[in-house]
Scaffold this motif. Structure first.
Motif, PDB file in Angstrom:
ATOM      1  N   ASP A 356      -4.113  -4.592   4.241  1.00 51.29           N
ATOM      2  CA  ASP A 356      -4.661  -5.454   5.285  1.00 51.29           C
ATOM      3  C   ASP A 356      -6.149  -5.206   5.543  1.00 51.29           C
ATOM      4  O   ASP A 356      -6.627  -5.336   6.674  1.00 51.29           O
ATOM      5  CB  ASP A 356      -3.882  -5.259   6.596  1.00 51.29           C
ATOM      6  CG  ASP A 356      -2.397  -5.501   6.410  1.00 51.29           C
ATOM      7  OD1 ASP A 356      -2.017  -6.611   6.007  1.00 51.29           O
ATOM      8  OD2 ASP A 356      -1.605  -4.565   6.651  1.00 51.29           O
ATOM      9  N   ASN A 389      -2.683  -4.633  -0.954  1.00 47.18           N
ATOM     10  CA  ASN A 389      -1.619  -5.377  -0.296  1.00 47.18           C
ATOM     11  C   ASN A 389      -2.187  -6.216   0.835  1.00 47.18           C
ATOM     12  O   ASN A 389      -2.818  -5.703   1.750  1.00 47.18           O
ATOM     13  CB  ASN A 389      -0.564  -4.406   0.249  1.00 47.18           C
ATOM     14  CG  ASN A 389      -0.032  -3.474  -0.823  1.00 47.18           C
ATOM     15  OD1 ASN A 389       0.394  -3.914  -1.884  1.00 47.18           O
ATOM     16  ND2 ASN A 389      -0.078  -2.164  -0.551  1.00 47.18           N
ATOM     17  N   ARG A 390      -1.956  -7.521   0.736  1.00 46.43           N
ATOM     18  CA  ARG A 390      -2.411  -8.482   1.758  1.00 46.43           C
ATOM     19  C   ARG A 390      -3.931  -8.446   1.948  1.00 46.43           C
ATOM     20  O   ARG A 390      -4.433  -8.564   3.051  1.00 46.43           O
ATOM     21  CB  ARG A 390      -1.682  -8.229   3.088  1.00 46.43           C
ATOM     22  CG  ARG A 390      -0.171  -8.366   2.975  1.00 46.43           C
ATOM     23  CD  ARG A 390       0.522  -7.943   4.245  1.00 46.43           C
ATOM     24  NE  ARG A 390       0.230  -6.563   4.619  1.00 46.43           N
ATOM     25  CZ  ARG A 390       0.812  -5.496   4.052  1.00 46.43           C
ATOM     26  NH1 ARG A 390       1.715  -5.650   3.109  1.00 46.43           N
ATOM     27  NH2 ARG A 390       0.488  -4.282   4.448  1.00 46.43           N
TER      28      ARG A 390
END
Length: 530
Positions: A356, A389-390
């Motif tokens: 994130d 991730n993301r």
């Protein structure tokens, strides 16, 4: 029998349905090892999986047993679709095709059930140092250790009788390797540390195994555990600490378990160390060490010396007649970071999960030179796993200098040119914001696994040119395009249809196009009258 078992499941699904539902889907892979279940109710305006199904594990067990009696399958992949009218359809097949709904999505097909991805430790250079163990010193330390324990407990601890030399010879023949001389000498003192039904837990809280149990556990642990393609395609076996001492394997025939924590983990002697190790060194293996065996000591002799030193320093506690050695805490598994790239990269870092983060993520700090390491030296010289991730990055150039084996990344700009000829990369999960050219992957010698289901690819037929691609995940549209061109990679051992909404029938059609025999599919339908 199958129809009756299916109706029991449909009855329970219909009875638990929410208001306004239009259909329900249950997907399962089930057998004697248990069952996985996913699915839900379709309600207008609500995602299918938001409304979960009732628990039907007992009913699924009955259905799987019924199918097994009819078809002889030990494990079954099945799908049941039912509607408010009570109408239902059941499709089932042996588990060469597995539903991954709720576990990554879509379906998995195993084309070569005997293939296993190679482990990096099998190709590592063998250590050439002499054994560090000394049988005479080991015996002396063991006797001193037991005397010191007796003084602490106020009584001697009874141990089982020793093993005969003939029994040791027979055990070594079954194992196919000789025990280290220091461990063999201990078995000539006692056959483990169990007296009656109780262990003495002499090995730092680990029970010392009787010789026959050593042989049995070795037979069970000599090969790496295979967790299935769902997990194995992107997994990494990390390096022990110190680096290069233990082979990067999840299991090995030259690892002989002689102690157990009775939790699925073992102390073992290693007779085939990596370049910086020594034969007879002590390592930890087992349930919690499948992805990273741990180095403990250079020999059983040294391990006993450490235990004796802890007693002499008073670094122990006594509880219920047992002595617990207070050893320094050790990190379980490799050094890893989750979050963002830190300002200072630990030299032993082996895995980083960037979660994130603000995009595009700048990967340059991972490859920047470290002070004192010389020009061109990477900041992450031991980095084996890099997962974004993301979040996304625009430049893969820093990865060129890193020994990354498992790479998960979304590209927002840039291309795959930095990966050309990358000697270590074995798995790549790629997402893109714009069409991308796969041609640079032709030169990646050890690339065996790809997930392109979130990527926009200019020419999928390049995949047929990858020399040793064993696993491939694509979207339904990508698979159709590739198969229509007749360019499925010929070396595939497993594949994934990354479409969470595809019915099992579509997965069967896809698997048949890949060459799997789907003729044995079982179908039944009916109506449960509400």
């Amino acid at each position: 029998m199958v129809e009756r078992a299916a109706r029991r499941i449909v009855e329970k699904i219909v009875a638990s349905a929410p208001a306004g539902w239009t259909r329900a889907v249950l997907a399962s892979t089930a057998g004697r090892g248990g069952a996985s279940v996913s699915g839900g109710y379709a309600v207008p305006g609500v995602p299918l999986w938001r409304n979960s199904l009732p628990h039907v594990f007992m009913e699924l067990e009955g259905l799987t047993e019924a199918i097994g009696e009819v078809r002889g399958w030990e494990r079954t992949s099945l799908e049941i679709v039912c509607r408010p009218s009570g109408e239902y359809e059941l499709v089932a097949i042996a588990d060469a095709i597995t539903s991954l709904r709720g576990r990554g999505g879509g379906f998995q097909a195993v084309l070569d059930p005997d293939y296993r991805l190679p482990q990096p430790g099998s190709g590592q250079e063998e250590g050439t140092a002499a054994p560090a163990g000394d049988p005479e010193l080991a015996v002396a330390r063991f006797r001193a250790y037991m005397e010191r324990r007796a003084a602490i407990l106020g009584r001697p601890e009874q141990l089982p009788p020793p093993v005969s030399a003939d029994a040791l010879d027979a055990a070594e023949r079954r194992i196919g390797r000789p025990l280290p001389a220091d461990l063999r000498a201990l078995y000539l003192i006692a056959d483990g540390d169990r007296s009656g039904y109780e262990h003495r837990y002499l090995l730092g809280g680990n029970a010392w195994l009787p010789l026959k149990h050593l042989v049995a556990v070795h037979a069970d642990q000599r090969e790496p555990v295979w967790s299935g393609w769902e997990l194995e395609w992107y997994s990494v076996i990390f390096d022990a600490d110190p680096p290069g001492t233990v082979r990067r394997c999840g299991g090995h025939p030259a690892w002989l378990p002689f102690g157990t924590g009775e939790d699925g983990n073992y102390l073992a002697v290693d007779l085939s160390p990596a370049r910086n190790g020594r034969p007879g060194q002590v390592i930890r293996i087992g349930r919690d060490y499948d992805d990273c065996p741990a180095y403990v000591a250079d020999s059983v002799t040294s391990l006993l010396g450490r235990h004796l030193e802890l007693l002499e320093r008073g670094a122990y506690e006594v509880s219920d007649g047992h002595i617990d050695l207070l050893e320094p805490a050790r990190r379980l598994g490799p050094e890893r970071i989750s979050g963002e790239i830190p300002g200072e990269i630990p030299p032993g870092l082996q895995a980083i999960h960037i979660n994130d983060a603000e995009s595009p993520v700048d990967l340059a700090p991972l490859a920047a030179g470290r002070r004192g390491r010389g020009a061109g030296a990477a900041a992450g010289p031991n980095l084996r796993m890099l997962h974004l991730n993301r979040c996304a990055t625009a430049d893969l150039a820093p990865v060129r200098a890193l020994p990354v084996e498992s790479l998960r990344v979304t590209l927002d700009g840039g291309d795959l040119t930095p990966l050309e000829g990358h000697p270590d990369l074995t798995s790549l999960c790629l997402g893109t914001a714009a069409p991308i050219d796969l041609a640079p992957l032709r030169t990646v010698p050890n690339l065996r696994a790809l997930d392109l289901s979130q990527a926009v690819v200019r020419d999928l037929t390049v995949l047929a040119d990858l020399p040793d691609l064993r696993y491939l995940a694509l979207s339904a549209r990508q698979w159709t395009s590739l198969l229509d061109e007749g360019k499925a990679p010929p070396t595939l051992a497993a594949a994934r249809l990354a479409d969470d909404h595809a019915p099992l029938d579509d997965a069967l059609t896809w698997a048949a196009r890949l060459g799997l025999d789907t003729e044995a599919v079982l179908r039944t339908s009916g109506t449960f009258l509400t």
